[in-house]
Design an enzyme around this catalytic site. Sequence first.
Site, PDB file in Angstrom:
ATOM      1  N   LYS A 112      15.781  47.487  76.218  1.00  0.00           N
ATOM      2  CA  LYS A 112      14.621  47.182  77.072  1.00  0.00           C
ATOM      3  C   LYS A 112      13.658  46.198  76.405  1.00  0.00           C
ATOM      4  O   LYS A 112      13.225  45.221  77.030  1.00  0.00           O
ATOM      5  CB  LYS A 112      13.854  48.465  77.409  1.00  0.00           C
ATOM      6  N   THR A 113      13.305  46.471  75.161  1.00  0.00           N
ATOM      7  CA  THR A 113      12.304  45.635  74.487  1.00  0.00           C
ATOM      8  C   THR A 113      12.801  44.203  74.346  1.00  0.00           C
ATOM      9  O   THR A 113      12.059  43.247  74.616  1.00  0.00           O
ATOM     10  CB  THR A 113      11.961  46.224  73.109  1.00  0.00           C
ATOM     11  N   GLU A 159       8.300  46.638  80.328  1.00  0.00           N
ATOM     12  CA  GLU A 159       9.318  47.568  79.869  1.00  0.00           C
ATOM     13  C   GLU A 159       9.103  48.894  80.587  1.00  0.00           C
ATOM     14  O   GLU A 159       7.991  49.417  80.616  1.00  0.00           O
ATOM     15  CB  GLU A 159       9.193  47.735  78.356  1.00  0.00           C
TER      16      GLU A 159
END
Length: 462
Positions: free
Chosen positions: A121-122, A165
């Site tokens: 995600k990051t 995110e």
Amino acid sequence: MAPGLPSAMERPHFIGIGGAGMSGIAKILAQRGAEVAGSDAKESETAEALRALGVTVHIGHAAGHLADDASCVVVSSAIRKDNPELARAAELGIPVVHRSDALAALMDGLRPIAVAGTHGKTTTTSMLAVSLTALGRTPSYAIGGDLDAPGSNALHGEGEIFVAEADESDRSFHKYAPEVAIVLNVELDHHANYASMEEIYESFETFAGRIVPGGTLVVNADHEGARELTRRVAGKVRTVTYGEAADADVRVLSVVPQGLKSEVTVVMDGAELTFTVSVPGRHYAHNAVAALAAGVALGVPAAELAPALAAYTGVKRRLQLKGEAAGVQVIDSYAHHPTEMTADLEAMRAAGGDARILVVFQPHLFSRTQELGKEMGEALALADASVVLDIYPAREDPIPGVTSELIIEAARGAGADVTAVHDKDEVPAVVAGMTKPGDLVLTMGAGDVTDLGPRILERLVK
């Protein structure tokens, strides 16, 4: 033009303001004109970066830190019920807002892209934020890690796009209503909150159901969990799949390593497109393809976005080079789930050529180690040698019988060379004794193992 400040957020107080997610929301609110205050357990560069924006940051938690006229108190799922500032908020009748609700309020009126998945995600959120910024789109963004400096995890932009995110760990991603959502993968994790894969699927289905009418779900065609999600939401939301699978809408034809970069070729809408990803590893290349598909779904031309993705050069703790000493490179990895560990080790193997790879691994959470300790150990077998530390508890209390020995036994069973070190202060000397010029050392885990990189470098020059 970005929308104004929500009235409930005019004077927010953040408990745990130094955390990755919390600090980002605090930063955007401060940039929108809010009078932001908060507290954190210890001093940090992030706290200093917030103070530079005019945020009041208290160190330690005490009832007196909460101003009587605070408009709300913002918390994350990690804040315990007995926190004195939380108790004080109840006494004063100040509303308590979960950070996901605060972030949802900031996205209201914009065109959100929400990036979800068990891992990646990051990186993917960062790729979108950096590439859209490079194109002059001035997006707002909230990321779970710093791009290049403390406090660079979030920004209030003047554009219409908001990249965020979306955290599935506590189901907080159910609060968002994105125009475009990305699901990178779906795996069993966060065992304190999910009892089964069925619960995970149901949670991601709920997230996909939050996509606004006419919006798009971008989903991995190579990952079985993601494919199952695609089957479950078929006919309910427009989907765009990506990956190496023959039936992917955005098909990855090749990922060619070029040192610490990759050249990626995809077929999109019948046309081939080749672009550069400035970080190593097949999984990062696939994250870039997900970002490309999401940006195109939002109306950004592929021919513009693809080359702009090369502007992303990494985020802190995601295969971040900490330095080199005595011919040894020390790299920091946030990987704490077996899939992430395997991906980062394979990326380093591809980029490092014949270099020996040594890992300093710190397990994160007792519950995760209990459920996935065997798989963590098997992942460590991909390294030439490993040092395994005690479990970093984070928000959890110990579980009887659950120690890092579960990982060590599994690693040795898989043929790995593993050394147990219970005192973190001993690690620099142990690693220095194991290394030789040309080696790569990875400090790996989501806890404070990241602090060991500079100390290992210092010890190597002695």
